[in-house]
Enzyme design. Sequence first.
Site, PDB file in Angstrom:
ATOM      1  N   ARG A 159       0.861  -1.173   0.000  1.00 27.02           N
ATOM      2  CA  ARG A 159       0.000   0.000   0.000  1.00 27.02           C
ATOM      3  C   ARG A 159       0.901   1.229   0.000  1.00 27.02           C
ATOM      4  NH1 ARG A 159      -5.212  -1.446   2.255  1.00 27.02           N
ATOM      5  NH2 ARG A 159      -5.571   0.740   2.792  1.00 27.02           N
ATOM      6  N   ASP A 175       0.828   5.611   0.735  1.00 33.47           N
ATOM      7  CA  ASP A 175       0.061   6.753   1.227  1.00 33.47           C
ATOM      8  C   ASP A 175      -0.087   7.804   0.143  1.00 33.47           C
ATOM      9  OD1 ASP A 175      -0.243   5.758   3.809  1.00 33.47           O
ATOM     10  OD2 ASP A 175       1.661   6.607   4.484  1.00 33.47           O
ATOM     11  N   TYR A 177      12.179  -0.086  -0.277  1.00 32.44           N
ATOM     12  CA  TYR A 177      11.813   1.316  -0.456  1.00 32.44           C
ATOM     13  C   TYR A 177      13.069   2.174  -0.555  1.00 32.44           C
ATOM     14  CZ  TYR A 177       6.889   0.526   0.846  1.00 32.44           C
ATOM     15  OH  TYR A 177       5.586   0.108   0.885  1.00 32.44           O
ATOM     16  N   ARG A 208       8.905   6.272   6.690  1.00 32.26           N
ATOM     17  CA  ARG A 208       8.910   7.731   6.843  1.00 32.26           C
ATOM     18  C   ARG A 208       9.277   8.144   8.267  1.00 32.26           C
ATOM     19  NH1 ARG A 208       3.166   9.450   5.048  1.00 32.26           N
ATOM     20  NH2 ARG A 208       3.907  11.416   5.955  1.00 32.26           N
TER      21      ARG A 208
END
Length: 253
Positions: A50, A52, A111, A202
């Site tokens: 998923r 954001d 990531y 993050r």
Amino acid sequence: MTRFALTLEFDGSPYQGLQRQKHGPSVQQAVEEAAHRITGEEAQLLSAGRTDTGVHALAMRSHMDIEKDFTPFRFMEALNGQLRPHPIAVTACEEVDEDWHARFSCTGRRYLYRIVNRRAPLTFGRNRAWQVGPELDVDAMQRAAQALIGKHDFTTFRSVRCQAKDPVKTLDLLEVKRATTELGPEIHVHAAARSFLHHQVRSMVGCLKLVGMGTWAESEVAEALAARDRQRLGYNAPPHGLYFVEAVYPTGD
């Protein structure tokens, strides 16, 4: 019925995330609507992860089940034609077995977080990276990051909206490196794990930035982790610097 595995590249800036949302446009909605115009079918897009609002992807793996007869190349070309002018591209498409699942067959996710370390405002890189003006101490950030590698309770680095049942995750890689791009000096944070908590990457990057600024001592990252308390989080990095880079599958998938 054919199951197609898709590799998606997208600019997340216009979307409320990858997954369908009630309150705004999503990447999933755009791809499903494109497939419907081609096939007339209500096919669902399922993905490895998923994202954001504002988060990007270089190679998100997804799948769709389609009844209409297509070769992978024709289906990819048709989707790309229908997706224009959305900033979404299908960069690869292949047939897979019906038991292959983009999410549940995935054994690892990677990531990249981009920090542009310059004082001049971003123009071409706007919404593509996090701009931090003061020079960051990359070596200190890298040393502090090592405390987060391994199996830990990442409650401190977890969104209050996270739906995961267990805050314990195993972080395989967290590496902070200097890079030079067309935007100038950058700092790249690479993260890899089987799976991540909501906002985990993050949140980790935000705390490492504080170390790079000298606002936090290197030891404070480990202390925040040990606290297992979201209130100990120093900073949550903005979404526009984050990229989903790779979904890993067992050999042959």
